[in-house]
Design a protein around this motif. Structure first.
Motif, PDB file in Angstrom:
ATOM      1  N   SER A 237      17.343   3.972 -12.373  1.00 20.29           N
ATOM      2  CA  SER A 237      17.504   5.268 -13.041  1.00 20.29           C
ATOM      3  C   SER A 237      16.339   5.442 -14.004  1.00 20.29           C
ATOM      4  CB  SER A 237      18.837   5.337 -13.783  1.00 20.29           C
ATOM      5  OG  SER A 237      19.925   5.195 -12.906  1.00 20.29           O
TER       6      SER A 237
ATOM      7  N   ASP B 154      16.657  15.612 -25.610  1.00 16.69           N
ATOM      8  CA  ASP B 154      17.473  16.497 -24.787  1.00 16.69           C
ATOM      9  C   ASP B 154      18.635  15.691 -24.199  1.00 16.69           C
ATOM     10  OD1 ASP B 154      18.577  18.304 -23.075  1.00 16.69           O
ATOM     11  OD2 ASP B 154      16.745  18.719 -21.941  1.00 16.69           O
ATOM     12  N   SER B 155      19.859  16.021 -24.591  1.00 18.13           N
ATOM     13  CA  SER B 155      21.031  15.268 -24.141  1.00 18.13           C
ATOM     14  C   SER B 155      21.274  15.422 -22.642  1.00 18.13           C
ATOM     15  CB  SER B 155      22.270  15.713 -24.916  1.00 18.13           C
ATOM     16  OG  SER B 155      22.509  17.100 -24.728  1.00 18.13           O
ATOM     17  N   ASP B 156      20.691  16.438 -22.026  1.00 24.03           N
ATOM     18  CA  ASP B 156      20.839  16.598 -20.576  1.00 24.03           C
ATOM     19  C   ASP B 156      19.949  15.627 -19.802  1.00 24.03           C
ATOM     20  OD1 ASP B 156      22.661  18.667 -20.900  1.00 24.03           O
ATOM     21  OD2 ASP B 156      21.096  20.208 -20.942  1.00 24.03           O
ATOM     22  N   ARG B 157      18.967  15.066 -20.489  1.00 26.49           N
ATOM     23  CA  ARG B 157      18.041  14.152 -19.810  1.00 26.49           C
ATOM     24  C   ARG B 157      18.148  12.708 -20.299  1.00 26.49           C
ATOM     25  NH1 ARG B 157      12.069  16.498 -19.638  1.00 26.49           N
ATOM     26  NH2 ARG B 157      12.375  16.689 -21.884  1.00 26.49           N
ATOM     27  N   TYR B 158      18.609  12.531 -21.556  1.00 30.80           N
ATOM     28  CA  TYR B 158      18.626  11.182 -22.140  1.00 30.80           C
ATOM     29  C   TYR B 158      19.982  10.886 -22.789  1.00 30.80           C
ATOM     30  CZ  TYR B 158      13.588  12.077 -21.918  1.00 30.80           C
ATOM     31  OH  TYR B 158      12.334  12.405 -21.498  1.00 30.80           O
ATOM     32  N   ARG B 159      20.267   9.611 -22.881  1.00 34.85           N
ATOM     33  CA  ARG B 159      21.417   9.134 -23.653  1.00 34.85           C
ATOM     34  C   ARG B 159      20.957   7.999 -24.556  1.00 34.85           C
ATOM     35  NH1 ARG B 159      25.788   6.207 -19.878  1.00 34.85           N
ATOM     36  NH2 ARG B 159      26.336   5.259 -21.889  1.00 34.85           N
TER      37      ARG B 159
ATOM     38  N   LEU C 264      13.529   6.854 -16.582  1.00 33.05           N
ATOM     39  CA  LEU C 264      13.551   7.831 -17.665  1.00 33.05           C
ATOM     40  C   LEU C 264      12.629   8.993 -17.332  1.00 33.05           C
ATOM     41  CD1 LEU C 264      13.427   5.371 -20.681  1.00 33.05           C
ATOM     42  CD2 LEU C 264      15.251   7.024 -20.269  1.00 33.05           C
ATOM     43  N   PRO C 265      13.106  10.222 -17.469  1.00 30.16           N
ATOM     44  CA  PRO C 265      12.241  11.373 -17.172  1.00 30.16           C
ATOM     45  C   PRO C 265      11.273  11.662 -18.322  1.00 30.16           C
ATOM     46  CG  PRO C 265      14.408  12.124 -17.861  1.00 30.16           C
ATOM     47  CD  PRO C 265      14.478  10.615 -17.791  1.00 30.16           C
ATOM     48  N   ALA C 266      10.175  12.322 -17.992  1.00 30.13           N
ATOM     49  CA  ALA C 266       9.180  12.760 -18.982  1.00 30.13           C
ATOM     50  C   ALA C 266       8.822  11.633 -19.948  1.00 30.13           C
ATOM     51  CB  ALA C 266       9.694  13.978 -19.749  1.00 30.13           C
TER      52      ALA C 266
ATOM     53  N   ALA D  97      18.279   7.155 -19.048  1.00 28.84           N
ATOM     54  CA  ALA D  97      18.432   8.471 -18.438  1.00 28.84           C
ATOM     55  C   ALA D  97      19.883   8.901 -18.545  1.00 28.84           C
ATOM     56  CB  ALA D  97      17.988   8.424 -16.981  1.00 28.84           C
ATOM     57  N   ALA D  98      20.126  10.210 -18.531  1.00 28.58           N
ATOM     58  CA  ALA D  98      21.479  10.735 -18.765  1.00 28.58           C
ATOM     59  C   ALA D  98      22.503  10.196 -17.768  1.00 28.58           C
ATOM     60  CB  ALA D  98      21.444  12.266 -18.718  1.00 28.58           C
TER      61      ALA D  98
END
Length: 405
Positions: free
Chosen positions: A76, A239-244, A78-80, A65-66
């Motif tokens: 933390s 999506d860099s706002d949600r994942y790294r 992971l979303p979606a 997660a981001a």
């Protein structure tokens, strides 16, 4: 002076003082032998370091997660997750989901702080070496069975079939505890990893942490050399706002920094070795020029231009370098091949070194590019080392040279 005659004269002059020429060739060959052997061992060391990092736990790269921080106690997730897994499947990547959390394990012989990893046994076995290092029992054969390291089992005083109490912090921050049976014991070549890691099935970990359907980390494995390319390819669709997305060298920066340090040290060693080789060739050719001062005067008096004298001396220097490259190249190839087949046992030095988690035997890795580059550097050293004596020989005055005895 035409080419064949030039090389015949150069070969004759090299044989004129055979003992000195052989000593020079031996020095060049030894320098090249050391370069090839050390370079192949260094390449093997780096390969082993990366393989240990990737195959033990890290993988080629990881998705978090981001807001993920490695030492954070709170989960933390992971979303979606379904959407993310769908993208990984469409890209054809080999991956394994994980749910990780710090935990306390309590047994008859004491307690220990560990990192609990909830994994999918089938997927995880394709990414890491843990399943292949099973010492006893089964690899997460049951839902509520633990897989622990041999050193941790010894410290806690348990074996296969015994029970341990596992305590952790749930997703909501409340304490969670449950008793689990030890289903298997593994042993890698890294004692610290065996003491600090504990594995449980993903479903059992979710139940313990009250984190139904959640995953905190996805590990991806790609062929060696494709890590950066595949990580960038994946990052482009996420999506860099949600994942790294972190490649292994970012997760384990000490490994990449140590590789860079070794490369720098090797370059310094090459400079030192070939500087000494160049001094030897220069000394040999300078002595040769002064011994043949009258001979060069006769050649100049017969009409040989200074450029011809330069070519003759440089040709002799190149012949010495070529002979040294031939002998040293064959010796280096033989030595590297022997260490590639038999290896160098470093168990006494690396038993607690995490860079040697897959094996303590260092095997040389001789790459064709390294081999030919070493030979090219040797020949270039021979060429450059002959320029100064050649320049000195070309500046002689024929009349003064003929007076020399």
């Amino acid at each position: 002076m035409n080419g064949p005659l030039l090389w015949r004269l150069a070969a004759r002059n090299v044989r004129r003082n055979l003992r000195r020429s052989l000593l020079t060739v031996a020095a060049i060959a030894f320098g090249l032998f050391c370069l090839i052997l050390f370079q192949s061992l260094k390449a093997g060391l780096h390969h082993e370091m990366v393989a240990s990092t990737v195959q033990l736990d890290t993988g080629s790269f990881q998705i978090h997660a981001a807001g993920y921080r490695p030492n954070r106690v709170a989960l933390s997730p992971l979303p979606a997750l379904p959407e993310l897994l769908g993208k990984l499947d469409r890209l054809g990547l080999v991956y394994a989901p994980r749910l990780k959390a710090p935990a306390l394990v309590i047994g008859p012989g004491g307690s220990a702080s560990v990192l609990l990893s909830g994994v999918d046994p089938e997927r995880e076995a394709r990414l890491t070496i843990i399943a292949s290092r099973l010492q006893s029992g089964t690899y997460l054969g049951g839902r509520d069975e633990l897989l622990i390291g041999a050193e941790l089992a010894t410290a806690l005083g348990v074996g296969v079939g015994d029970e341990l109490k596992l305590m952790a912090r749930s997703l909501l921050g409340s304490p969670a505890a449950k008793r689990f049976k030890v289903g298997g014991i593994f042993r890698t070549d890294l004692a610290g990893f065996n003491r600090g890691q504990l594995f449980l099935t993903l479903s059992a970990t979710r139940a313990l942490l009250r984190a139904d359907g959640l995953v905190s980390e996805i590990v991806v494995r790609v062929p060696s050399g494709e890590e950066q390319q595949q990580a960038a390819r994946l990052a482009a669709v996420l999506d860099s706002d949600r994942y790294r997305v972190d490649s292994w060298d970012r997760i384990a920066p000490d490994v990449s920094q140590l590789i860079e340090l070794n490369d720098g040290t090797m370059r310094l060693l090459v400079l030192i070795v070939f500087f000494i080789v160049a001094l030897g060739i220069t000394n040999t050719m300078t002595m040769t020029v002064f011994e043949r001062y009258r001979e060069f005067g006769i050649l100049a008096a017969l009409g040989m231009r200074p450029a011809g004298i330069v070519r003759l001396v440089v040709a002799e220097s190149l012949l010495l370098g070529l002979c040294g490259a031939l002998v040293g190249g064959l010796a280096g190839w033989a030595g590297a091949s022997w260490f590639a087949a038999h290896g160098l046992d470093l168990t006494a030095l690396t038993s607690s070194n995490r860079y040697f988690a897959t094996s303590h035997v260092l095997h040389a890795l001789l790459r064709p590019g390294d081999f030919w580059l070493a030979n090219l550097v040797t020949l270039l050293t021979g060429l450059l080392a002959g320029l100064y004596p050649a320049w000195k020989a070309s500046r002689l005055h024929p009349v003064e040279a003929l007076r020399q005895n």
